[in-house]
Design an enzyme around this catalytic site. Structure first.
Site, mmCIF file in Angstrom:
data_model
loop_
_atom_site.group_PDB
_atom_site.id
_atom_site.type_symbol
_atom_site.label_atom_id
_atom_site.label_comp_id
_atom_site.label_asym_id
_atom_site.label_seq_id
_atom_site.Cartn_x
_atom_site.Cartn_y
_atom_site.Cartn_z
ATOM 1 N N ARG A 47 0.854 -1.193 0.000
ATOM 2 C CA ARG A 47 0.000 0.000 0.000
ATOM 3 C C ARG A 47 0.890 1.245 0.000
ATOM 4 O O ARG A 47 0.586 2.246 -0.636
ATOM 5 C CB ARG A 47 -0.951 0.003 1.199
ATOM 6 C CG ARG A 47 -1.751 1.278 1.323
ATOM 7 C CD ARG A 47 -3.031 1.205 2.159
ATOM 8 N NE ARG A 47 -3.044 0.237 3.220
ATOM 9 C CZ ARG A 47 -2.440 0.365 4.407
ATOM 10 N NH1 ARG A 47 -1.760 1.448 4.707
ATOM 11 N NH2 ARG A 47 -2.509 -0.604 5.304
ATOM 12 N N TYR A 100 -15.232 18.014 -15.493
ATOM 13 C CA TYR A 100 -15.649 16.616 -15.479
ATOM 14 C C TYR A 100 -16.677 16.459 -14.350
ATOM 15 O O TYR A 100 -16.440 16.896 -13.213
ATOM 16 C CB TYR A 100 -14.423 15.733 -15.221
ATOM 17 C CG TYR A 100 -14.748 14.277 -15.149
ATOM 18 C CD1 TYR A 100 -15.087 13.575 -16.298
ATOM 19 C CD2 TYR A 100 -14.729 13.593 -13.941
ATOM 20 C CE1 TYR A 100 -15.393 12.225 -16.239
ATOM 21 C CE2 TYR A 100 -15.029 12.238 -13.876
ATOM 22 C CZ TYR A 100 -15.363 11.569 -15.028
ATOM 23 O OH TYR A 100 -15.668 10.240 -14.962
ATOM 24 N N ASP A 173 -6.332 19.576 -14.451
ATOM 25 C CA ASP A 173 -6.647 18.228 -14.911
ATOM 26 C C ASP A 173 -6.247 18.176 -16.384
ATOM 27 O O ASP A 173 -6.889 18.785 -17.237
ATOM 28 C CB ASP A 173 -8.142 17.968 -14.705
ATOM 29 C CG ASP A 173 -8.555 16.559 -15.138
ATOM 30 O OD1 ASP A 173 -7.890 15.980 -16.016
ATOM 31 O OD2 ASP A 173 -9.566 16.067 -14.598
ATOM 32 N N LYS A 198 -7.614 7.209 -19.456
ATOM 33 C CA LYS A 198 -7.913 7.724 -20.795
ATOM 34 C C LYS A 198 -6.690 7.574 -21.708
ATOM 35 O O LYS A 198 -6.301 6.474 -22.000
ATOM 36 C CB LYS A 198 -8.433 9.160 -20.681
ATOM 37 C CG LYS A 198 -9.467 9.366 -19.551
ATOM 38 C CD LYS A 198 -10.772 8.626 -19.782
ATOM 39 C CE LYS A 198 -11.692 8.588 -18.562
ATOM 40 N NZ LYS A 198 -12.020 9.845 -17.948
#
Ligand code: PLP
Length: 383
Positions: A47, A100, A173, A198
């Site tokens: 982690r 978004y 972004d 993406k």
């Protein structure tokens, strides 16, 4: 190293034990320690740190010319981490008005109830940005450029100058542009954020996110969020994004070339009333885009003359452009924002913000351009 070389090699070297040229999948949750708390290169539990992830994070940093890359399990987990690291109760986030949807939902539903004010403005309008920064203190300015789905452009260098003078940090972004076309950090932003789902991944086969930045203290905070919250990508996710990035520059060139041809075709079509593509000289943000981007990307939206139903019907008539949300993969996609990604916005408000009933969004893939145009042509003939 120049971009293409960086994309292929940064962060990766042949595996020292076998010579494997591809970064191995380190599917280990834990690591054997030499002595209690004496660990090799900081690897004690995955982690916190994992070697496949380390390779991806070094590669991501290099792509944006950044000191640090921090990988997350999704774009939204990355956005959540930035806001967690940069904003405290009582602070204000100033964000663009064509963000978004998931970003605005996160800010409104999770951050606003914790006493963080969310102000939404048109960031392509610099005097509106200046005015909003004067009204009340802002900790974080959240930008997207080009935006989704209207491909609006914000002048990153100009907004960063205003924001920094007002003591605010700026996050961009950069999902639509990718580091190949635009470098927010070089233009003054504090954070470049990506949905690696993406274009970075590029093959519609992984959900992942990333943050690139230069500030050491903020990077340490982000690594703490990664370890404390645990929204980290698994080794297979990291492997897929790393593999995708190796062809990012090649894919982006084809995405841009294809999108330009599709935009020009649509602009000349009798059934189309508007085309939103920053590469068209008629686009309101064309000049700024030409200055801050090296090309105009693979996303286009356009308005089909007619009703909401006509727009919806058109998306079912294409054969190559698949009807689906998401974007940035090698295959072309089509969607109808008013009834899909932006359906939660009331009709009046939606139209007022420029989202016409017949608005259709295309993620132009890397297929043969003549087949793509032919596909659109036969779809127009059916509605
Ligand atoms: C998809 C997307 C996100 C969210 O990323 P996930 O990987 O789906 O969590 C954020 N910003 C933009 C611009 C996106 O397109």
């Amino acid at each position: 190293m120049r971009f293409g070389t960086t994309a292929v090699h940064a962060g990766q070297s042949p595996d020292p034990t076998t010579g494997a040229i591809m970064t191995p999948l380190f599917c280990s949750s834990t690591y054997v320690q030499e002595y209690p708390a004496v660990v090799k290169d900081g690897y004690d539990y995955s982690r916190g740190k994992n070697p496949t992830r380390t390779a991806l994070e070094s590669n991501l940093a290099a792509l944006e010319g950044a000191r640090h890359g921090v990988a997350f399990a999704s774009g939204l987990a990355a956005i959540h981490a930035v806001a967690t690291a940069a904003v405290s109760p009582g602070d204000r986030i100033l964000c663009g008005n064509d963000l978004y949807g998931g970003t605005l939902r996160l800010f409104r539903r999770l951050f606003e109830p914790q006493g963080i004010e969310i102000s939404v403005i048109d960031t392509s309008n610099l005097s509106a940005v200046e005015e909003a920064l004067k009204q009340a203190p802002v900790s974080l300015v959240w930008l997207e450029t080009p935006t989704n789905p209207l491909l609006r452009i914000t002048d990153l260098a100009a907004v960063c100058k205003l924001a920094h003078e007002a003591g605010a940090r700026v996050a961009c972004d950069n999902t639509f542009a990718t580091p190949y076309l635009q470098n927010p950090l070089a233009l003054g932003c504090d954070f470049a954020v990506h949905s690696a789902t993406k274009y970075l991944g590029g093959h519609s086969d992984v959900i992942s996110g990333a943050i690139m930045l230069n500030d050491d203290a903020l990077a340490e905070k982000l690594h703490f969020v990664q370890m404390a919250v645990g929204a980290v990508p698994g080794p297979m996710d990291c492997f897929l994004v790393l593999r995708g990035i190796k062809t990012l520059h090649i894919r982006m060139e084809r995405h841009c070339a294809n999108a330009k041809r599709v935009a020009e075709y649509l602009a000349g079509h009798a059934r189309v009333s508007k085309v939103h593509y920053p590469g068209l000289a008629s686009h309101a943000g064309h000049e700024v885009a030409a200055r801050q981007m090296s090309d105009f990307g693979g996303m286009i939206s356009f308005v089909l003359k007619g009703s909401v139903e006509d727009g919806m019907k058109f998306t079912t008539k294409t054969k190559l452009f698949a009807l689906a949300e998401s974007l940035g993969g090698v295959e072309s996609l089509i969607e109808h924002p008013p009834s899909m990604t932006h359906a939660s916005i009331p009709a009046e408000e939606r139209r007022a913000s420029g989202l016409d009933d017949g608005l259709i969004r295309l993620s132009v893939g890397i297929e043969d351009i003549d087949d793509l145009i032919q596909d659109l042509e036969q779809a127009f003939a059916q509605v």
